[in-house]
Scaffold this active site. Structure first.
Site, PDB file in Angstrom:
ATOM      1  N   LYS A 247       0.859  -1.188   0.000  1.00 54.93           N
ATOM      2  CA  LYS A 247       0.000   0.000   0.000  1.00 54.93           C
ATOM      3  C   LYS A 247       0.894   1.237   0.000  1.00 54.93           C
ATOM      4  O   LYS A 247       1.902   1.265   0.726  1.00 54.93           O
ATOM      5  CB  LYS A 247      -0.900  -0.032   1.242  1.00 54.93           C
ATOM      6  CG  LYS A 247      -1.940   1.077   1.294  1.00 54.93           C
ATOM      7  CD  LYS A 247      -2.867   0.918   2.491  1.00 54.93           C
ATOM      8  CE  LYS A 247      -3.970   1.946   2.530  1.00 54.93           C
ATOM      9  NZ  LYS A 247      -4.872   1.765   3.685  1.00 54.93           N
TER      10      LYS A 247
ATOM     11  N   SER B  42     -10.066  -0.692   6.734  1.00 54.69           N
ATOM     12  CA  SER B  42      -9.454  -0.592   5.408  1.00 54.69           C
ATOM     13  C   SER B  42      -8.686  -1.806   4.915  1.00 54.69           C
ATOM     14  O   SER B  42      -8.294  -1.840   3.753  1.00 54.69           O
ATOM     15  CB  SER B  42      -8.531   0.623   5.358  1.00 54.69           C
ATOM     16  OG  SER B  42      -9.314   1.764   5.154  1.00 54.69           O
TER      17      SER B  42
ATOM     18  N   SER C 249      -9.785   1.669   2.533  1.00 46.20           N
ATOM     19  CA  SER C 249      -8.895   2.437   1.688  1.00 46.20           C
ATOM     20  C   SER C 249      -7.805   1.599   1.013  1.00 46.20           C
ATOM     21  O   SER C 249      -7.173   2.081   0.078  1.00 46.20           O
ATOM     22  CB  SER C 249      -8.219   3.540   2.519  1.00 46.20           C
ATOM     23  OG  SER C 249      -7.412   2.986   3.528  1.00 46.20           O
TER      24      SER C 249
END
Ligand code: GLN
Length: 473
Positions: free
Chosen positions: A65, A164, A140
């Site tokens: 990420k 997330s 996210s």
């Protein structure tokens, strides 16, 4: 195959890079790919393997990420503010994965500063769900979940402040684990809400998640909130017997908002676990409905403080030709941040301001303690708690973006776990109209091994996690 020398790390990495390049125009799950770096790491891994010194993860490609600082490589956090930021140091979780011989393929797309539930808040555009490209992958960590779901990479890293890791894992049909607060170091993981943020793995299976978690975890003197608790052997615990396991079922999580196919999928999963010797017991989490408002007061308060560092002076976006220092601050922040981030900063500054601190922030903190105590009482009676991960399957792109409250409600089943600091895993548990359904298993503090064990046992009885969306391979 890698251990048996039937394939080299270089070949695996090259094939994953080809897939990433082929799929990214359609899925938009990567912000950056690092082909040269990845192939260099793969070559080094191949020498380690040839020398007979490989560990279980040596030479395997993973996507990270874009919230984790990667030394010498762009780390954008999905924001225009950090579009040109190259991290000067390595996040501890990244350094640990490097030490385990993992190859970094690239950095995945995400909601700006990890704020969002649909990946539509990224300055690089939305990520698409591989099961239906007109739908969101969740957020996210949507880029990471998408890349694993489309079989571009075997596993990826994510972060979870209010859901997330678990929510995008559920919407993309993959396995995602949010560890106990403090299990994985936050050093070098760009802060959203520091008392809630936690990094963790997203993978196809609980077994793969166990391997990645083992390599990422551990005490870090550079993160004062990192836990000095021993890291369990997560792989070793996978096959433990679940006979006698007590599963708590909170009725508060099966409200009228929950889609019927999701209720049915969780009921079917519980039946399977019961056949394997577990028993299901009702538990109460009576204030679950307060978790969304409590979370959005606390997370926004912390983000308004954390994001004050982006002022155009030290790093990040700086506006052109500022007139004076105030103009520099205002325009740099105005230009660098997107709408959702600004909304959160404003809410946070408001709830922390002198006249409102007691009414909002302090009250939210009290309620947070109460929610935590309710979980503690429930987990005194049972080993794990099972719930749906999300109230709906993946929703259409654009359908919630103009209604922040309906977007916030996507995380109704996940945020309270972060408020309590507990670990939880989401595993694929079925489909509704061709879209994946996720089941959440919540455990007691530092009981990741137990969660992975239950998830692994469940995955041995089902094949939901083996199903891949068509058209990407
Ligand atoms: N959707 C939640 C939010 O927007 C959670 C995000 C997260 O876990 N990073 O805050």
């Amino acid at each position: 195959m890698l251990r048996a020398r039937e394939i080299s790390s270089t070949e695996i990495v090259q094939s994953c890079l080809d897939r990433a390049q082929r799929c990214n125009d359609d899925l938009n799950c990567f912000i950056s790919l690092f082909p040269e770096h990845a192939l260099e790491q793969a070559k080094a891994a191949d020498s380690v393997i040839a020398a007979g010194e490989a560990g279980p993860l040596t030479g395997l490609p993973v996507a990270h990420k874009d919230i984790f600082c990667t030394a010498g490589y762009k780390t954008s956090c999905g924001s225009k503010m950090l579009d040109s930021f190259v991290a000067p140091y390595q996040a501890t979780a990244m350094a640990k994965l490097d030490a385990a011989g993992i190859v970094m393929l690239g950095k995945t797309n995400m909601d700006e500063f990890a704020m969002g539930s649909s990946n539509e808040n990224s300055c690089y555009g939305p990520v698409r769900n591989p099961w239906d490209a007109e739908r969101v992958p969740g957020g996210s960590s949507g880029g990471s979940a998408c890349a694993v779901s489309a079989r571009i990479v075997p596993a990826a890293t994510g972060t979870d402040t209010g859901g997330s890791i678990r929510q995008p894992a559920a919407l993309c049909g993959v396995t995602g684990l949010k560890p106990t607060y403090g299990r994985v170091s936050r050093y070098g993981m760009i802060a959203y809400a520091s008392s809630l943020d936690q990094g963790g793995p997203i993978a196809q299976t609980a077994q793969d998640a166990a391997m990645l978690l083992g390599a990422m975890s551990g005490h870090d003197p550079r993160d004062a909130t990192s836990a000095d608790a021993p890291v369990d052997d997560y792989l070793d615990a996978l096959n433990n017997d679940i006979r006698g396991l007590k599963i708590g079922l909170p009725k508060e999580y099966f409200s009228s908002e929950l889609e019927q196919p999701i209720t049915d999928a969780i009921t079917a999963a519980l039946n399977l676990l019961e056949q394997a010797g577990a028993s299901v017991i009702d538990v109460e989490l009576p204030h679950t409905d307060l978790s969304i408002p409590v979370y959005y007061v606390i997370a926004s308060a912390e983000c308004s403080s954390n994001l004050s560092r982006y002022d155009g002076v030290r790093f990040g976006h700086r506006c052109p030709d500022p007139e004076d220092i105030n103009d520099l601050f205002c325009r740099s922040r105005g230009e660098g941040f997107g709408d959702e981030v600004k909304r959160r900063i404003m809410i946070g500054a408001y709830v922390l301001s002198a006249g409102y601190y007691d009414a909002y922030y302090l009250k939210a903190q009290r309620l947070r303690r109460m929610l935590r105590d309710e979980f503690r009482a429930a987990l005194d009676r049972v080993d794990v708690i099972v719930t749906p991960t999300t109230p709906t399957t993946a929703f259409p792109l654009g359908s919630r973006i103009d209604d922040p409250v309906s977007m916030y409600l996507s995380d109704i089943y996940t945020v309270s776990v972060n408020l309590a600091g507990l670990p939880a895993i989401s595993v694929p548990a079925g489909f509704s109209d061709g879209l994946p359904i996720g089941m959440q298993i919540i455990g007691n503090y530092f009981q990741e091994a137990r969660l992975l064990n239950v998830a692994h046992r469940y995955q041995q009885m089902t094949d939901w996690h083996k199903q891949a969306p068509a058209g990407w391979l």
